[in-house]
Design an enzyme around this catalytic site. Structure first.
Site, mmCIF file in Angstrom:
data_model
loop_
_atom_site.group_PDB
_atom_site.id
_atom_site.type_symbol
_atom_site.label_atom_id
_atom_site.label_comp_id
_atom_site.label_asym_id
_atom_site.label_seq_id
_atom_site.Cartn_x
_atom_site.Cartn_y
_atom_site.Cartn_z
ATOM 1 N N GLU A 88 27.592 4.990 11.995
ATOM 2 C CA GLU A 88 26.274 4.531 12.813
ATOM 3 C C GLU A 88 26.395 3.042 13.122
ATOM 4 O OE1 GLU A 88 23.285 5.187 9.622
ATOM 5 O OE2 GLU A 88 22.824 7.274 10.550
ATOM 6 N N GLU A 119 39.701 15.313 -4.892
ATOM 7 C CA GLU A 119 39.415 14.129 -5.186
ATOM 8 C C GLU A 119 40.484 13.711 -6.603
ATOM 9 O OE1 GLU A 119 35.963 14.176 -8.655
ATOM 10 O OE2 GLU A 119 35.228 15.068 -6.806
#
Length: 307
Positions: A88, A119
């Site tokens: 953004e 992960e």
């Protein structure tokens, strides 16, 4: 592959929330209000980390001024939030897409689907830092609610050896992340509404902090005039309308005049504001902004704008 069980009950993010024990036996309205009451605790927890967040903003701002970049690394919800925040920055502040980058373990597939087990790879994190050619000028932020996600620890560890400034963002005190990052921001949001569901309060706190890191550093770079996003890119009808309104609001000009001036400067709000306030051409406004290091306020001060 055999998965060895861990005892992570000591983590705040894994403990049980006594306040929400009856959440499965109350009305829908009571349920919603209960979640909302827990969410109210998040902003308070983030506020207690204000000094560290401000320091992180200053680190990031200085890195940007010296040609550095900002990298986010995370898994699951934390990784998605990092990618979201990074993506953004370009439309909101007109930055180069490479300036702020977000990476989630498992790659783009993991943005929509869980990539289980990924992960836990320390090497995946460390290898990616090397592949991205991160340097000592850069900032590396590791995001993990638990503070022990191996992918994140791998990224932070290698970034340290490179000399990059490392920042941790987690929700547990005395975490492994805290022991290796140069600075760790750790909002203590307490046990989750649903035990271990860190997409809730922990994720919300991370989003709030990430908002501050990028918004704060962009403000410090002069990409905001007053509280207007004057470096935004007018890439669609909504943003074009916003650009026109921003020029109108900051200069008290008419809609037609705002559109006329914006059309002369590729619809760059910051340039249009300086053109109008200092009554100059696009080329002159560009030069004045350059001399003011991109700050509208500074340009108006240097060139003695009469309010």
């Amino acid at each position: 592959m055999e998965v060895k069980p861990l005892n992570l009950g000591y983590l705040t993010t894994e403990t049980n929330n006594e306040t929400t024990k009856n959440i499965d036996s109350i009305s829908t309205l009571e349920l919603v209000k209960l979640i909302n009451e827990q969410d109210k605790l998040v902003a308070q927890a983030v506020g207690k980390e204000a000094v560290k967040i401000a320091l992180a903003v200053d680190y990031i701002t200085e890195a940007f001024k010296k040609g550095g970049r900002l990298f986010y690394f995370g898994a699951g919800t934390s990784g998605r939030l990092g990618v979201l925040d990074a993506s953004e920055c370009n439309p909101t502040f007109g930055t180069d897409p490479d300036l702020v980058q977000g990476y989630i373990v498992g790659g783009d597939t993991a943005l929509r689907n869980p990539v289980e087990g990924a992960e836990d790879s320390f090497l995946d994190g460390s290898n990616l830092v090397e592949q991205l050619k991160i340097t000592a000028k850069d900032i590396v932020v590791g995001i993990t609610a638990s503070g022990r996600t191996q992918y994140v620890l791998g990224a932070i560890s290698v970034a340290n050896t490179i000399g990059a400034t490392t920042i941790g963002l987690c929700n547990n005190l005395d975490s492994e992340l805290n022991s290796i990052a140069k600075l760790t921001i750790a909002p203590q949001v307490g046990p989750e509404v649903i035990q271990g569901s860190t997409r809730m309060k922990s994720g919300t706190s991370q989003k709030l902090v990430l908002n501050m890191l990028t918004t704060g550093s962009m403000i410090k770079l002069g990409k905001v005039y007053q509280n207007y996003m004057v470096d935004m890119k007018a890439t669609n009808e909504k943003l074009l309308d916003r650009a026109i309104r921003l020029v109108m609001q900051t200069t008290n000009c008419t809609n037609e005049f705002a559109k006329e001036v914006l059309s002369k400067c590729d619809f760059h709000v910051k340039t249009a504001i300086v053109m109008i306030k200092l009554n100059c051409s696009k080329e002159q406004a560009t030069e004045k902004l350059k001399n003011a290091n991109g700050y509208v306020q500074e340009a108006l001060k240097i060139y003695k704008y009469e309010r």
